[in-house]
Design a protein around this motif. Structure first.
Motif, PDB file in Angstrom:
ATOM      1  N   ASP A 171      37.140  33.958 -14.183  1.00 49.02           N
ATOM      2  CA  ASP A 171      37.689  34.913 -13.266  1.00 49.02           C
ATOM      3  C   ASP A 171      38.711  34.188 -12.396  1.00 49.02           C
ATOM      4  O   ASP A 171      38.469  33.106 -11.884  1.00 49.02           O
ATOM      5  CB  ASP A 171      36.495  35.546 -12.550  1.00 49.02           C
ATOM      6  N   GLN A 172      39.912  34.732 -12.337  1.00 44.68           N
ATOM      7  CA  GLN A 172      41.030  34.037 -11.695  1.00 44.68           C
ATOM      8  C   GLN A 172      40.857  33.907 -10.186  1.00 44.68           C
ATOM      9  O   GLN A 172      41.338  32.957  -9.580  1.00 44.68           O
ATOM     10  CB  GLN A 172      42.348  34.740 -12.025  1.00 44.68           C
ATOM     11  N   LEU A 173      40.150  34.867  -9.604  1.00 45.01           N
ATOM     12  CA  LEU A 173      39.920  34.757  -8.163  1.00 45.01           C
ATOM     13  C   LEU A 173      39.063  33.528  -7.869  1.00 45.01           C
ATOM     14  O   LEU A 173      39.307  32.791  -6.907  1.00 45.01           O
ATOM     15  CB  LEU A 173      39.260  36.037  -7.627  1.00 45.01           C
ATOM     16  N   GLY A 174      38.084  33.308  -8.719  1.00 44.41           N
ATOM     17  CA  GLY A 174      37.246  32.121  -8.561  1.00 44.41           C
ATOM     18  C   GLY A 174      38.091  30.854  -8.577  1.00 44.41           C
ATOM     19  O   GLY A 174      37.910  29.952  -7.753  1.00 44.41           O
ATOM     20  N   TYR A 175      39.045  30.806  -9.486  1.00 44.86           N
ATOM     21  CA  TYR A 175      39.936  29.647  -9.589  1.00 44.86           C
ATOM     22  C   TYR A 175      40.754  29.478  -8.306  1.00 44.86           C
ATOM     23  O   TYR A 175      40.879  28.366  -7.771  1.00 44.86           O
ATOM     24  CB  TYR A 175      40.853  29.826 -10.803  1.00 44.86           C
ATOM     25  N   LEU A 176      41.287  30.578  -7.803  1.00 42.71           N
ATOM     26  CA  LEU A 176      42.069  30.501  -6.559  1.00 42.71           C
ATOM     27  C   LEU A 176      41.211  30.000  -5.402  1.00 42.71           C
ATOM     28  O   LEU A 176      41.635  29.167  -4.601  1.00 42.71           O
ATOM     29  CB  LEU A 176      42.649  31.880  -6.206  1.00 42.71           C
ATOM     30  N   LEU A 177      39.987  30.522  -5.338  1.00 45.79           N
ATOM     31  CA  LEU A 177      39.099  30.131  -4.240  1.00 45.79           C
ATOM     32  C   LEU A 177      38.763  28.639  -4.289  1.00 45.79           C
ATOM     33  O   LEU A 177      38.596  27.996  -3.252  1.00 45.79           O
ATOM     34  CB  LEU A 177      37.810  30.975  -4.268  1.00 45.79           C
ATOM     35  N   ASN A 179      40.770  26.448  -4.856  1.00 44.56           N
ATOM     36  CA  ASN A 179      41.921  25.739  -4.303  1.00 44.56           C
ATOM     37  C   ASN A 179      42.071  25.948  -2.794  1.00 44.56           C
ATOM     38  O   ASN A 179      43.152  25.743  -2.236  1.00 44.56           O
ATOM     39  CB  ASN A 179      43.198  26.167  -5.024  1.00 44.56           C
ATOM     40  N   GLU A 180      41.009  26.341  -2.178  1.00 48.48           N
ATOM     41  CA  GLU A 180      41.003  26.643  -0.751  1.00 48.48           C
ATOM     42  C   GLU A 180      41.630  25.520   0.090  1.00 48.48           C
ATOM     43  O   GLU A 180      42.403  25.776   1.012  1.00 48.48           O
ATOM     44  CB  GLU A 180      39.555  26.960  -0.339  1.00 48.48           C
ATOM     45  N   LEU A 182      43.940  23.340  -0.645  1.00 44.30           N
ATOM     46  CA  LEU A 182      45.400  23.351  -0.768  1.00 44.30           C
ATOM     47  C   LEU A 182      46.009  24.493   0.040  1.00 44.30           C
ATOM     48  O   LEU A 182      47.057  24.349   0.665  1.00 44.30           O
ATOM     49  CB  LEU A 182      45.810  23.504  -2.241  1.00 44.30           C
ATOM     50  N   ILE A 183      45.334  25.616  -0.002  1.00 41.76           N
ATOM     51  CA  ILE A 183      45.848  26.785   0.718  1.00 41.76           C
ATOM     52  C   ILE A 183      45.804  26.516   2.230  1.00 41.76           C
ATOM     53  O   ILE A 183      46.777  26.770   2.949  1.00 41.76           O
ATOM     54  CB  ILE A 183      45.029  28.059   0.360  1.00 41.76           C
ATOM     55  N   ALA A 184      44.695  25.992   2.682  1.00 40.98           N
ATOM     56  CA  ALA A 184      44.562  25.688   4.110  1.00 40.98           C
ATOM     57  C   ALA A 184      45.614  24.659   4.529  1.00 40.98           C
ATOM     58  O   ALA A 184      46.215  24.771   5.603  1.00 40.98           O
ATOM     59  CB  ALA A 184      43.158  25.168   4.408  1.00 40.98           C
TER      60      ALA A 184
END
Ligand code: SF4
Lengths: 193, 470
Positions: A171-177, A179-180, A182-184
């Motif tokens: 699930d792509q959302l899981g992948y994005l999460l 990377n928290e 990097l986002i922060a």
């Protein structure tokens, strides 16, 4: 999302070019707040006659198209709106793959995120598939090829990450999460700028 | 440093993680616009995973698609098309409360079509990345923002992470040289462009519109052009920000003020494409040859000057489109009998569009048998239009003056045409059934729409403009 590795089915052909998202699922059905149950509304205004009976001219109403999970569609399938209701409706209707020489960007994105294989083939292969409805195909996501009845193959390319997600049910959302950090970090830098 | 395009500058500034062979880039999103139709399933996703909405300060919601355009009755009940539409609106209200999102709902004096209010509030700013679960998000590109439509799954991604997974698109420059003739506007221009490059001419690309004719356009006109980028298959359309952009934005509620404004403008000035930067493709259009343009088929690429003969169908699909539209090859669209006229939608519902339509209608009447609906894009547009008395012009002409919303652009709120009716519409899609099952849509500019309402048939607005002072 469930993993999608292989799809085996006869093909049904919808030769019209530019089959848009309003034809796939008319806007008046977008008042739903769920993603289920849209199959019966898929292609609604094309599939049924005004009295509610099946339109004999609708390609997927042909007896030989019944039960087909692979659609070979005319060029530029899925153009129009960003409504994810379009792949939701197609999947619920029983379609698992759309083969085309060109597929509208947003639709293709939406489709792959839901496990609907939106596959681009070359113009010549597309011509051939359009001209040969009802053949048995086997789509191999891992190998990125379509096996033809005579043993021949049509190869295709999926965006590698989309393919990875399909094969593994990621699930792509899981992948994005994941990377928290990097986002922060990005947000901190932006704040400082 | 190598020369970069406007698109590349915005893209590069928003990379959280660069793309690799195996993974798309993670791109940061500055502004997420939300409406009732494509968001409920995304909010559900957050809820089911126990996630918060990451940046409520970068999220802005409105009600526009399913909302009635007739006012509430004496009992306070709004005339929704059906219970589902009402429930969908209530759901967004509830979701926004629960997740802390700013909603321009029924009680807001700034409610309106999502792509109209973003710019009005100054939430749309140059250099930003902007997304919305709506393909006409490309509208915001008029400000030099990278703005594109996303599906509901991605709406959920942005809500949870303020980021999207994206492969870098290609770039297409459309140079529009020369000057638009008098009486020919932005809508004619973009219909002409789509007719020229085709409905898939921009697939996989971000378009940058540039050239003398583009620089001359007002912000409203630029929005009309960028709005329809998706109708050429491009997810985004961009125009470099310039003095016109800055003057338009200055003082709006969400833009920086004072010194911060000066700093922002200084930065925005650096965004334009560098000399020598390369695009993947380039197209040239001569603005001087464009005439009032309309569509004659069932997608926006089937567009032609209204006085030119409709081309013969090249295949069965085109023939079906002509049959559906009752358009005849060899005959011009001009003169075709009209049943309904719609002025509205995120393409053409801003004050300048209403002025354009009112300019034609002033002192005239909508022809007998023609129904005309005028739907302002936002409460702000409605206020401004009423302050100028435009609503009186429309009403005096026999047109209906409605409250803001998408209305007949998508026809999911109950505003629709009957089977077989010909609609001259200032919206952006002429797909089969878009404005009601069996309805035949002809896309046109506000001036053409108004002239056609008066004539009762598709008419050249230039014949009506000469007598009216601006
Ligand atoms: S006006 Fe039409 S195109 Fe614009 S947001 Fe509403 S439905 Fe979409």
């Amino acid at each position: 999302m469930q993993p999608v590795t292989r799809i085996h089915s006869r093909t049904a052909v919808m030769a019209d070019e530019n089959i848009d998202t309003d034809r796939i699922i008319p806007a008046r059905f977008l008042t739903t707040t769920t993603r289920t149950g849209l199959g019966k509304l898929c292609f609604n205004d094309w599939r049924y006659l005004p009295d509610g009976s099946d339109n004999p001219a609708f390609p997927l109403n042909q007896p030989e198209a019944k039960g087909c999970a692979i659609v070979v569609a005319g060029r530029n399938f899925g153009c129009g709106s960003s409504r994810e209701h379009a792949p939701w409706a197609l999947l619920d209707y029983g379609i698992q793959a759309v083969l085309c020489s060109e597929i509208a960007d947003i639709f293709r994105n939406n489709a792959l995120k839901n496990g609907l294989l939106a596959i681009v083939v070359s113009a010549a292969e597309h011509e051939w598939l359009l001209a040969n409805p009802g053949i048995e195909l086997s789509i191999d996501v891992q190998g990125q090829y379509i096996a033809l009845p005579d043993g021949g193959r049509i190869s295709f390319v999926l965006e590698p990450f989309a393919r990875h997600c399909l094969l593994n049910g990621v699930d792509q959302l899981g992948y994005l999460l994941q990377n928290e950090k990097l986002i922060a970090h990005y947000e901190e830098q932006e704040q400082a700028a | 440093m190598s020369a970069k395009t406007l698109f590349e500058k915005i893209w590069d500034a928003h990379v959280v993680a660069p793309e690799t062979a195996d993974t798309p880039a993670i791109i940061y999103i500055d502004l997420h616009l939300v409406h009732e139709v494509t968001s409920p399933q995304a909010f559900d996703e957050l809820r089911s995973r126990g996630l918060k909405l990451r940046r409520t300060d970068r999220t802005l919601a409105t009600l526009d698609h399913s909302t009635p355009t007739l006012p509430a009755g004496p009992d306070g009940e709004r005339p929704y098309a059906n219970a589902e539409a009402k429930a969908q609106v209530a759901q967004l209200e509830e979701n926004c409360r629960e997740f802390g999102v700013e909603l321009h709902g029924w009680d807001s004096s700034e409610r309106g079509i999502v792509h109209v209010i973003g710019p009005e509030l100054g939430a749309t700013q140059p250099g930003n990345t902007i997304v919305c679960g709506d393909s006409h998000t490309s509208t915001h590109g008029a400000f030099g923002a990278l703005a594109f439509g996303i599906g509901t799954t991605e709406v959920g991604h942005v809500m949870a992470t303020q980021c999207l997974l994206q492969r870098k698109p290609k770039t297409l420059a459309i140079h529009v040289d020369g000057e638009l003739p008098k009486g020919v506007g932005a809508k004619d221009l973009i219909l002409h462009i789509i007719g020229h490059i085709g409905v898939d001419g921009g697939t996989g690309h971000v378009i940058e519109y540039r050239g003398a004719a583009i620089e001359k356009l007002s912000m409203e006109e630029r929005m009309t052009v960028c709005n329809m980028s998706i109708e050429a298959g491009a997810r985004a359309g961009l125009i470099a920000p310039d003095e016109t952009t800055f003057a338009w934005l200055k003082g709006r509620p969400r833009v920086p003020q004072g010194e911060a404004w000066d700093r922002a403008v200084a930065h925005w000035r650096t965004l334009k494409t560098d000399d020598g930067a390369q695009y993947d493709r380039e197209v040239r259009i001569d603005a001087g040859t464009i005439k009032p343009t309309v569509t004659y088929g069932t997608h926006p690429g089937m567009a032609i000057a209204m006085d030119a003969p409709v081309p013969a169908a090249r295949n069965a699909v085109e023939q079906r489109a002509l049959d559906y539209m009752q358009s005849r090859a060899g005959q011009p669209m001009q003169g075709s009998k009209v049943d309904v006229v719609f002025v509205g939608s995120c393409t053409n519902s801003r004050l300048s569009d209403l002025r354009e339509a009112a300019g034609v209608l002033r002192g005239r009447r909508v022809a007998d048998g023609v129904r005309m609906l005028v739907v302002p894009g936002s409460e702000a547009v409605r206020r401004d239009a009423e302050a100028e008395g435009l609503h009186e012009v429309f009403r005096a002409a026999g047109a209906e003056w409605r409250i803001p919303g998408c209305s007949m652009c998508i026809a999911m709120n109950g505003d629709l045409a009957q089977p077989g009716q010909l609609v001259v519409s200032t919206s952006n899609r002429n797909f089969e059934g878009r404005q009601g099952k069996g309805a035949r849509t002809v896309l046109a500019s506000p001036a053409t729409a108004a002239a056609s309402a008066v004539a009762g048939a598709i008419a050249d607005p230039r014949e009506y403009m000469t007598e009216v002072a601006a």
